[in-house]
Design a protein around this motif. Structure first.
Motif, PDB file in Angstrom:
ATOM      1  N   ALA A  34       0.839  -1.208   0.000  1.00 45.99           N
ATOM      2  CA  ALA A  34       0.000   0.000   0.000  1.00 45.99           C
ATOM      3  C   ALA A  34       0.869   1.251   0.000  1.00 45.99           C
ATOM      4  O   ALA A  34       0.586   2.220  -0.723  1.00 45.99           O
ATOM      5  CB  ALA A  34      -0.927  -0.008   1.215  1.00 45.99           C
ATOM      6  N   PHE A  35       1.933   1.238   0.789  1.00 47.72           N
ATOM      7  CA  PHE A  35       2.837   2.385   0.833  1.00 47.72           C
ATOM      8  C   PHE A  35       3.476   2.608  -0.541  1.00 47.72           C
ATOM      9  O   PHE A  35       3.554   3.736  -1.020  1.00 47.72           O
ATOM     10  CB  PHE A  35       3.916   2.165   1.895  1.00 47.72           C
ATOM     11  CG  PHE A  35       4.897   3.292   1.982  1.00 47.72           C
ATOM     12  CD1 PHE A  35       4.577   4.454   2.658  1.00 47.72           C
ATOM     13  CD2 PHE A  35       6.143   3.189   1.396  1.00 47.72           C
ATOM     14  CE1 PHE A  35       5.485   5.498   2.739  1.00 47.72           C
ATOM     15  CE2 PHE A  35       7.057   4.228   1.468  1.00 47.72           C
ATOM     16  CZ  PHE A  35       6.728   5.382   2.142  1.00 47.72           C
ATOM     17  N   GLY A  36       3.909   1.533  -1.179  1.00 50.74           N
ATOM     18  CA  GLY A  36       4.524   1.634  -2.502  1.00 50.74           C
ATOM     19  C   GLY A  36       3.567   2.180  -3.538  1.00 50.74           C
ATOM     20  O   GLY A  36       3.935   3.031  -4.349  1.00 50.74           O
ATOM     21  N   GLU A  38       0.949   4.109  -3.006  1.00 50.51           N
ATOM     22  CA  GLU A  38       0.719   5.528  -2.715  1.00 50.51           C
ATOM     23  C   GLU A  38       1.908   6.369  -3.173  1.00 50.51           C
ATOM     24  O   GLU A  38       1.736   7.447  -3.742  1.00 50.51           O
ATOM     25  CB  GLU A  38       0.484   5.738  -1.220  1.00 50.51           C
ATOM     26  CG  GLU A  38       0.242   7.187  -0.866  1.00 50.51           C
ATOM     27  CD  GLU A  38       0.077   7.405   0.630  1.00 50.51           C
ATOM     28  OE1 GLU A  38       0.259   8.554   1.053  1.00 50.51           O
ATOM     29  OE2 GLU A  38      -0.229   6.457   1.366  1.00 50.51           O
ATOM     30  N   LEU A  39       3.105   5.869  -2.961  1.00 48.74           N
ATOM     31  CA  LEU A  39       4.305   6.583  -3.367  1.00 48.74           C
ATOM     32  C   LEU A  39       4.361   6.757  -4.881  1.00 48.74           C
ATOM     33  O   LEU A  39       4.660   7.844  -5.385  1.00 48.74           O
ATOM     34  CB  LEU A  39       5.542   5.830  -2.866  1.00 48.74           C
ATOM     35  CG  LEU A  39       6.875   6.531  -2.995  1.00 48.74           C
ATOM     36  CD1 LEU A  39       6.879   7.824  -2.200  1.00 48.74           C
ATOM     37  CD2 LEU A  39       7.982   5.613  -2.508  1.00 48.74           C
ATOM     38  N   VAL A  40       4.024   5.722  -5.608  1.00 51.11           N
ATOM     39  CA  VAL A  40       4.016   5.806  -7.072  1.00 51.11           C
ATOM     40  C   VAL A  40       2.951   6.791  -7.539  1.00 51.11           C
ATOM     41  O   VAL A  40       3.193   7.624  -8.420  1.00 51.11           O
ATOM     42  CB  VAL A  40       3.802   4.407  -7.706  1.00 51.11           C
ATOM     43  CG1 VAL A  40       3.507   4.530  -9.192  1.00 51.11           C
ATOM     44  CG2 VAL A  40       5.023   3.532  -7.470  1.00 51.11           C
ATOM     45  N   GLU A  41       1.754   6.745  -6.956  1.00 51.76           N
ATOM     46  CA  GLU A  41       0.689   7.682  -7.332  1.00 51.76           C
ATOM     47  C   GLU A  41       1.116   9.116  -7.093  1.00 51.76           C
ATOM     48  O   GLU A  41       0.886   9.986  -7.926  1.00 51.76           O
ATOM     49  CB  GLU A  41      -0.586   7.385  -6.541  1.00 51.76           C
ATOM     50  CG  GLU A  41      -1.323   6.157  -6.998  1.00 51.76           C
ATOM     51  CD  GLU A  41      -2.551   5.876  -6.137  1.00 51.76           C
ATOM     52  OE1 GLU A  41      -2.950   6.763  -5.346  1.00 51.76           O
ATOM     53  OE2 GLU A  41      -3.095   4.765  -6.244  1.00 51.76           O
ATOM     54  N   ARG A  42       1.735   9.372  -5.953  1.00 54.34           N
ATOM     55  CA  ARG A  42       2.148  10.730  -5.636  1.00 54.34           C
ATOM     56  C   ARG A  42       3.258  11.208  -6.560  1.00 54.34           C
ATOM     57  O   ARG A  42       3.303  12.372  -6.924  1.00 54.34           O
ATOM     58  CB  ARG A  42       2.619  10.820  -4.192  1.00 54.34           C
ATOM     59  CG  ARG A  42       1.509  10.637  -3.205  1.00 54.34           C
ATOM     60  CD  ARG A  42       2.043  10.693  -1.821  1.00 54.34           C
ATOM     61  NE  ARG A  42       1.327  11.757  -1.142  1.00 54.34           N
ATOM     62  CZ  ARG A  42       1.638  12.215   0.036  1.00 54.34           C
ATOM     63  NH1 ARG A  42       2.671  11.739   0.673  1.00 54.34           N
ATOM     64  NH2 ARG A  42       0.933  13.172   0.598  1.00 54.34           N
ATOM     65  N   SER A  43       4.157  10.317  -6.949  1.00 56.37           N
ATOM     66  CA  SER A  43       5.289  10.722  -7.781  1.00 56.37           C
ATOM     67  C   SER A  43       4.857  11.057  -9.202  1.00 56.37           C
ATOM     68  O   SER A  43       5.558  11.765  -9.905  1.00 56.37           O
ATOM     69  CB  SER A  43       6.348   9.621  -7.807  1.00 56.37           C
ATOM     70  OG  SER A  43       5.889   8.504  -8.533  1.00 56.37           O
ATOM     71  N   GLN A  44       3.718  10.582  -9.625  1.00 53.49           N
ATOM     72  CA  GLN A  44       3.267  10.842 -10.984  1.00 53.49           C
ATOM     73  C   GLN A  44       2.693  12.238 -11.140  1.00 53.49           C
ATOM     74  O   GLN A  44       2.523  12.707 -12.250  1.00 53.49           O
ATOM     75  CB  GLN A  44       2.247   9.795 -11.406  1.00 53.49           C
ATOM     76  CG  GLN A  44       2.869   8.424 -11.513  1.00 53.49           C
ATOM     77  CD  GLN A  44       1.858   7.328 -11.782  1.00 53.49           C
ATOM     78  OE1 GLN A  44       0.661   7.557 -11.755  1.00 53.49           O
ATOM     79  NE2 GLN A  44       2.345   6.138 -12.015  1.00 53.49           N
ATOM     80  N   GLY A  45       2.422  12.931 -10.057  1.00 48.62           N
ATOM     81  CA  GLY A  45       1.837  14.253 -10.149  1.00 48.62           C
ATOM     82  C   GLY A  45       2.816  15.372  -9.880  1.00 48.62           C
ATOM     83  O   GLY A  45       2.420  16.480  -9.593  1.00 48.62           O
TER      84      GLY A  45
END
Length: 105
Positions: A34-36, A38-45
């Protein structure tokens, strides 16, 4: 990073990485997944929002202010002395200023 890079990192994390047994900060299993994600989603923006209530991809508003050179030098020196970024010092100062200058009503 390419898809191949992501695959290699995932392979390493899932099979080769060794975590300390009694680590208080290492994430495992579903929590790590789940942490990974979320991290990927945040990095795309772009840069992550500094707003703890923001959704992934939300951007923080940006304000610019011009400072006299002496004030800027003082800000930088102070921020360095407390191991913080000038932007963090400015945000904290603005929070304190607005809290002490709220209009009654």
């Amino acid at each position: 990073m390419t898809e191949k890079d992501y695959d290699a990192a995932a392979e390493w994390a899932e099979h080769d990485m060794n975590l300390p047994r009694r680590s208080g900060t290492a994430r495992r299993g579903a929590d790590a997944a789940a942490f990974g994600r979320e991290l990927v989603e945040r990095s795309q923006g772009g840069r992550p929002s500094i707003d703890p209530d923001a959704s992934p991809g939300d951007k923080s508003p940006v304000r610019q202010v011009r400072l006299p050179r002496a004030l800027d030098a003082d800000l930088i020196a102070y921020a360095e002395s407390i191991h913080r970024k000038p932007s963090e010092v400015l945000r904290e100062a603005l929070i304190e200023y607005l809290a002490s200058h709220k209009l009654a009503g």
